[in-house]
Enzyme design. Sequence first.
Site, mmCIF file in Angstrom:
data_model
loop_
_atom_site.group_PDB
_atom_site.id
_atom_site.type_symbol
_atom_site.label_atom_id
_atom_site.label_comp_id
_atom_site.label_asym_id
_atom_site.label_seq_id
_atom_site.Cartn_x
_atom_site.Cartn_y
_atom_site.Cartn_z
ATOM 1 N N TYR A 121 -6.630 -10.457 -15.918
ATOM 2 C CA TYR A 121 -6.324 -9.252 -14.988
ATOM 3 C C TYR A 121 -5.604 -9.521 -13.574
ATOM 4 C CZ TYR A 121 -7.265 -5.216 -11.759
ATOM 5 O OH TYR A 121 -6.963 -4.451 -11.017
HETATM 6 O O1 LIG Z 1 -10.710 -5.666 -5.569
HETATM 7 C C1 LIG Z 1 -9.937 -5.314 -6.668
HETATM 8 O O2 LIG Z 1 -8.981 -5.673 -6.715
HETATM 9 C C2 LIG Z 1 -10.564 -5.289 -7.988
HETATM 10 O O3 LIG Z 1 -11.925 -4.887 -7.597
HETATM 11 C C3 LIG Z 1 -12.908 -4.501 -8.754
HETATM 12 O O4 LIG Z 1 -13.535 -5.767 -9.191
HETATM 13 P P1 LIG Z 1 -14.636 -6.160 -8.494
HETATM 14 O O5 LIG Z 1 -14.447 -6.689 -7.176
HETATM 15 O O6 LIG Z 1 -14.999 -7.723 -9.214
HETATM 16 O O7 LIG Z 1 -15.754 -5.056 -8.889
HETATM 17 P P2 LIG Z 1 -16.982 -5.172 -9.646
HETATM 18 O O8 LIG Z 1 -16.825 -5.596 -11.143
HETATM 19 O O9 LIG Z 1 -17.491 -3.843 -9.114
HETATM 20 O O10 LIG Z 1 -17.900 -6.154 -9.065
HETATM 21 C C4 LIG Z 1 -18.399 -6.135 -7.543
HETATM 22 C C5 LIG Z 1 -19.209 -7.456 -7.131
HETATM 23 O O11 LIG Z 1 -20.500 -7.130 -8.149
HETATM 24 C C6 LIG Z 1 -20.437 -8.400 -8.607
HETATM 25 N N1 LIG Z 1 -21.336 -8.162 -9.936
HETATM 26 C C7 LIG Z 1 -20.715 -7.550 -10.607
HETATM 27 C C8 LIG Z 1 -21.565 -7.390 -11.920
HETATM 28 C C9 LIG Z 1 -22.846 -7.657 -12.219
HETATM 29 O O12 LIG Z 1 -23.400 -7.651 -13.336
HETATM 30 N N2 LIG Z 1 -23.277 -8.399 -11.036
HETATM 31 C C10 LIG Z 1 -22.651 -8.515 -10.003
HETATM 32 O O13 LIG Z 1 -23.280 -9.198 -9.201
HETATM 33 C C11 LIG Z 1 -19.235 -9.284 -8.594
HETATM 34 O O14 LIG Z 1 -19.345 -10.580 -8.801
HETATM 35 C C12 LIG Z 1 -18.573 -8.581 -7.734
HETATM 36 O O15 LIG Z 1 -18.903 -9.624 -6.603
HETATM 37 C C13 LIG Z 1 -12.208 -3.794 -9.736
HETATM 38 O O16 LIG Z 1 -13.152 -3.574 -11.057
HETATM 39 C C14 LIG Z 1 -11.049 -4.012 -10.344
HETATM 40 O O17 LIG Z 1 -10.323 -3.330 -10.989
HETATM 41 C C15 LIG Z 1 -10.176 -4.411 -8.826
HETATM 42 O O18 LIG Z 1 -8.819 -4.643 -9.090
#
Ligand SMILES: O=C(O)[C@H]1O[C@H](OP(=O)(O)OP(=O)(O)OC[C@H]2O[C@@H](n3ccc(=O)[nH]c3=O)[C@H](O)[C@@H]2O)[C@H](O)[C@@H](O)[C@@H]1O
Length: 457
Positions: free
Chosen positions: A256
């Site tokens: 991604y």
């Molecule tokens: O900042 C960005 O550019 C990205 O932000 C998000 O990606 P992400 O930050 O990984 O967001 P989430 O998937 O909501 O995860 C948020 C946090 O929760 C954590 N997480 C996720 C899933 C889970 O089951 N448990 C958990 O602790 C992840 O490691 C992360 O630190 C979006 O999903 C992406 O599309 C976007 O581009």
Amino acid sequence: MASPPDTSKTIKLERYNSYIRRVNSTKLLNASSKLLFRATLLVALVLVFFFTLNYPPLSESNSHHIHTHHNFLSSAFYGAGGAVGGPAWEKQVRHSSTPRRPNGMSILVTGAAGFVGSHCSLALKKRGDGVLGLDNFNNYYDPSLKRARQSLLLKHEIFIVEGDLNDTPLLSKLFDVVPFTHILHLAAQAGVRYAMQNPQSYIASNIAGFVNLLEIAKAANPQPSIVWASSSSVYGLNTENPFSESHRTDKPASLYAATKKAGEEIAHTYNHIYGLSLTGLRFFTVYGPWGRPDMAYFFFTKDILQGKTIDIYQTQDEKEVARDFTYIDDIVKGCLGALDTAEKSTGSGGKKRGPAQLRVYNLGNTSPLPVRNLVSILEGLLNTKAKKHVIKMPRNGDVPYTHANVSLAYKDFRYKPTTDLSTGLRKFVKWYVSYYGIQSRVKKENHINNEHPEISA
Ligand SMILES: O=C(O)[C@H]1O[C@H](OP(=O)(O)OP(=O)(O)OC[C@H]2O[C@@H](n3ccc(=O)[nH]c3=O)[C@H](O)[C@@H]2O)[C@H](O)[C@@H](O)[C@@H]1O
């Protein structure tokens, strides 16, 4: 001697009769083969008709299937308000994209039925700009949420054309009908971890789709200015903090991130060759009302309410994972600021006439918090203890930490985030319980009233 009976007449008659029978049977054969031919034709036509009606196939209900192969025929079927290109359709397209203020913009918003797209479309319309949406309504996550956003936009006279970025005839048609001044390109295959399950969907939307859009934009007269969504994930394994636009972004941790980084390089190329004005916005984990159900804050809320266990990630060396969670209203302000300061493209007729603007900005919140904090805020708002399962972050493209330095966006368009995580999540939860009609102690304990869920609760 009796002469033999004269049979010549009888023989002639029999020959004649058999001739007639042969002729008749041939006719019969001809008639029946014609009948057979017509029946086959009819069956074939019926089959073609049903196949076309079912395109894309109904069996594609798998929530992870992405429709990226819409051809012109399919988008003609999808066009609400009449077939694509018809007079009723063109009227709707023109009406939606006509600004209602002097010197207003005429903006094509791709991904308008998406989270950030729907919020930006409403904000632009509210201030008098003309907004036309484009969205393929794929089923990466529940399309009914996209439909609900579409209804909300329609109430504000924003029309969303249903079609894919890769549908060249459709995009050309849109630019034939409307001389867009700007494109806010937010359509993409989002999600960091899903890239391991469906890599091709990222290539189709974020690379092929983006290039297709740029090809149309470069050939358009006038060429529009383009503001588009990059991602904080381009910083990948960067260890310098907070993340600045000048930092290296050549270590993406997920496909991604790699496609978003590729988008930034592709933007450079189109700016360089064709004089397109291009601004990439690196969004930092955007959350809020009408959000994306595939994001952690959203499905944590759902799972906590349903008493299901949630996974909280830790780094490999058992440190907290943190994000610079950014509230949607702040992101909308950033998008509008970028649009307002976007200079005109310089090319025409597909040829560059002079140097054009090329920019990249961080849009974050500038105060990262551990995922554990996100969960405790949600527990408070939902008045429910989460069943937590702390595990090491699976090796799936995730990064341990994000933190935006937004001084460049502040300098150029006064971008200044104002919503902290507790305030933002309160607004999200208020929308969530209202949208899903959840009558529970959530509402009573937090005085979350059940008013009609407007775009920003
Ligand atoms: O900042 C960005 O550019 C990205 O932000 C998000 O990606 P992400 O930050 O990984 O967001 P989430 O998937 O909501 O995860 C948020 C946090 O929760 C954590 N997480 C996720 C899933 C889970 O089951 N448990 C958990 O602790 C992840 O490691 C992360 O630190 C979006 O999903 C992406 O599309 C976007 O581009």
